[in-house]
Motif scaffolding. Sequence first.
Motif, PDB file in Angstrom:
ATOM      1  N   ARG A 138      25.684 -39.569 -37.638  1.00  0.00           N
ATOM      2  CA  ARG A 138      25.183 -39.142 -36.332  1.00  0.00           C
ATOM      3  C   ARG A 138      26.246 -38.353 -35.574  1.00  0.00           C
ATOM      4  O   ARG A 138      25.935 -37.353 -34.906  1.00  0.00           O
ATOM      5  CB  ARG A 138      24.717 -40.346 -35.516  1.00  0.00           C
ATOM      6  N   GLN A 139      27.505 -38.792 -35.659  1.00  0.00           N
ATOM      7  CA  GLN A 139      28.576 -38.080 -34.967  1.00  0.00           C
ATOM      8  C   GLN A 139      28.775 -36.678 -35.547  1.00  0.00           C
ATOM      9  O   GLN A 139      28.996 -35.721 -34.798  1.00  0.00           O
ATOM     10  CB  GLN A 139      29.879 -38.881 -35.071  1.00  0.00           C
ATOM     11  N   GLU A 140      28.712 -36.561 -36.868  1.00  0.00           N
ATOM     12  CA  GLU A 140      28.873 -35.248 -37.502  1.00  0.00           C
ATOM     13  C   GLU A 140      27.746 -34.299 -37.071  1.00  0.00           C
ATOM     14  O   GLU A 140      27.990 -33.133 -36.736  1.00  0.00           O
ATOM     15  CB  GLU A 140      28.873 -35.397 -39.027  1.00  0.00           C
ATOM     16  N   ALA A 141      26.502 -34.788 -37.102  1.00  0.00           N
ATOM     17  CA  ALA A 141      25.365 -33.949 -36.720  1.00  0.00           C
ATOM     18  C   ALA A 141      25.445 -33.548 -35.254  1.00  0.00           C
ATOM     19  O   ALA A 141      25.162 -32.399 -34.884  1.00  0.00           O
ATOM     20  CB  ALA A 141      24.058 -34.692 -37.002  1.00  0.00           C
ATOM     21  N   SER A 142      25.848 -34.497 -34.394  1.00  0.00           N
ATOM     22  CA  SER A 142      25.966 -34.196 -32.975  1.00  0.00           C
ATOM     23  C   SER A 142      27.064 -33.167 -32.724  1.00  0.00           C
ATOM     24  O   SER A 142      26.903 -32.258 -31.899  1.00  0.00           O
ATOM     25  CB  SER A 142      26.264 -35.483 -32.201  1.00  0.00           C
ATOM     26  N   ALA A 143      28.176 -33.292 -33.441  1.00  0.00           N
ATOM     27  CA  ALA A 143      29.275 -32.350 -33.263  1.00  0.00           C
ATOM     28  C   ALA A 143      28.867 -30.947 -33.688  1.00  0.00           C
ATOM     29  O   ALA A 143      29.263 -29.957 -33.062  1.00  0.00           O
ATOM     30  CB  ALA A 143      30.495 -32.807 -34.067  1.00  0.00           C
ATOM     31  N   GLN A 144      28.075 -30.849 -34.751  1.00  0.00           N
ATOM     32  CA  GLN A 144      27.614 -29.533 -35.180  1.00  0.00           C
ATOM     33  C   GLN A 144      26.790 -28.863 -34.090  1.00  0.00           C
ATOM     34  O   GLN A 144      26.963 -27.676 -33.792  1.00  0.00           O
ATOM     35  CB  GLN A 144      26.811 -29.664 -36.479  1.00  0.00           C
ATOM     36  N   ARG A 145      25.908 -29.627 -33.471  1.00  0.00           N
ATOM     37  CA  ARG A 145      25.093 -29.076 -32.376  1.00  0.00           C
ATOM     38  C   ARG A 145      25.968 -28.695 -31.184  1.00  0.00           C
ATOM     39  O   ARG A 145      25.761 -27.667 -30.539  1.00  0.00           O
ATOM     40  CB  ARG A 145      24.022 -30.085 -31.963  1.00  0.00           C
ATOM     41  N   ASP A 146      26.968 -29.536 -30.883  1.00  0.00           N
ATOM     42  CA  ASP A 146      27.846 -29.251 -29.746  1.00  0.00           C
ATOM     43  C   ASP A 146      28.667 -27.989 -29.973  1.00  0.00           C
ATOM     44  O   ASP A 146      28.875 -27.194 -29.038  1.00  0.00           O
ATOM     45  CB  ASP A 146      28.785 -30.438 -29.499  1.00  0.00           C
ATOM     46  N   LEU A 147      29.160 -27.782 -31.198  1.00  0.00           N
ATOM     47  CA  LEU A 147      29.931 -26.575 -31.488  1.00  0.00           C
ATOM     48  C   LEU A 147      29.062 -25.322 -31.371  1.00  0.00           C
ATOM     49  O   LEU A 147      29.520 -24.283 -30.875  1.00  0.00           O
ATOM     50  CB  LEU A 147      30.535 -26.666 -32.890  1.00  0.00           C
ATOM     51  N   LEU A 148      27.812 -25.413 -31.811  1.00  0.00           N
ATOM     52  CA  LEU A 148      26.907 -24.282 -31.658  1.00  0.00           C
ATOM     53  C   LEU A 148      26.642 -23.993 -30.176  1.00  0.00           C
ATOM     54  O   LEU A 148      26.545 -22.831 -29.769  1.00  0.00           O
ATOM     55  CB  LEU A 148      25.590 -24.546 -32.382  1.00  0.00           C
ATOM     56  N   ALA A 149      26.531 -25.046 -29.383  1.00  0.00           N
ATOM     57  CA  ALA A 149      26.326 -24.849 -27.947  1.00  0.00           C
ATOM     58  C   ALA A 149      27.542 -24.188 -27.306  1.00  0.00           C
ATOM     59  O   ALA A 149      27.406 -23.296 -26.456  1.00  0.00           O
ATOM     60  CB  ALA A 149      26.043 -26.191 -27.274  1.00  0.00           C
ATOM     61  N   LEU A 150      28.750 -24.601 -27.712  1.00  0.00           N
ATOM     62  CA  LEU A 150      29.962 -23.977 -27.190  1.00  0.00           C
ATOM     63  C   LEU A 150      30.053 -22.518 -27.620  1.00  0.00           C
ATOM     64  O   LEU A 150      30.470 -21.658 -26.847  1.00  0.00           O
ATOM     65  CB  LEU A 150      31.196 -24.757 -27.667  1.00  0.00           C
ATOM     66  N   ALA A 151      29.672 -22.244 -28.867  1.00  0.00           N
ATOM     67  CA  ALA A 151      29.676 -20.859 -29.346  1.00  0.00           C
ATOM     68  C   ALA A 151      28.717 -20.002 -28.540  1.00  0.00           C
ATOM     69  O   ALA A 151      29.025 -18.860 -28.167  1.00  0.00           O
ATOM     70  CB  ALA A 151      29.302 -20.820 -30.832  1.00  0.00           C
TER      71      ALA A 151
END
Length: 344
Positions: A138-151
């Motif tokens: 869950r943490q890995e999937a959430s981080a992927q979404r967060d990095l895309l949001a930052l991008a």
Amino acid sequence: MPAPLLDRRSLLVAAARLGVGLAGAAALTSCGTLPGSSRTAGGTASPTATSSAGGSTTGTDADVERVAEATTLLSGLASAGRATLGTLPAADRAAARRLVRLHDAQVARLSSEETPATTPATTPDAPAGRRSLGRLRRQEASAQRDLLALATAADSGALARLLAGLAAGLSQAAVLDPLGGPASVPSSAAVPDLTGTAADGLLAQDGVDALQAALAAEHAAIWVLASLGAATSVSTQPTQYLALQAASAAHRDRRDDLEDALRSLDVDPVGSAAAYDLPSLRTPARVRAAARDLESATAEAYGYMTAATTGSLRRWAAGVVADASVTSLVIGPAAGARPTGLLA
């Protein structure tokens, strides 16, 4: 008639940045030029430089904070992985160690950016066994979404491109190191609508050129994948054949979306060449290598598009970077392949 292709120099530069072999770069090579490039008589073409697609990855205070947020996010993933190593089933321990190394490398990459001091992430005591796996996934999937949001939110196109690459690395890791079994990897949707005035808020200075470059890459991918599929036996290599067919369908969908988007801007879409150079396809391993190089070049084209667009269009392009990075592994990872997702 629109210029049909990516030029050889641009593809070789992209290949070098990704560590792609020259044979793979040659698979996409032709005599055309990258849309938006400049060429002097007898000279070589080079992409038009812009403040959005090039330059420093940080600059505004907001982007400095975004780098700090991404650093804290990835440091937290590394800390969480270390904290749970002792509680994981033996089959997943090695995968978790590789994820920790990936996140350490990603943090090191970001540490070269201008970033304020960050507070190390604290990790709560890890639950045991399968609960640890579920939390980490869950943490890995959430981080992927967060990095895309930052991008998507980044002021600098170069920072957007970097963060998209880091997000793609997490998508690759979900395929190469699937904790507790295969994990679902988000897939990009259709390109956002660019009709009317919508494009004004989505395209940076070189946005149209970036769309044309991505379309040129899709034309090349469709042609090359048809040849790779023809060189693959559906009876003796069914998995590879189906993976190539799925990749081809994805490229066709994106080609159609990009052509529609460009027409909505009253721009003639770049056309396809009659043929493209191909490396030797004598063995299934060479076919897989050519397909991997093809997807890496596609990721590079969409990295350029990520830098040269904004808003929902950038979010879509960054998602395609992840899709192409994952497809290169689904088709058949090279021996010892490790996730990076870095585009430069």
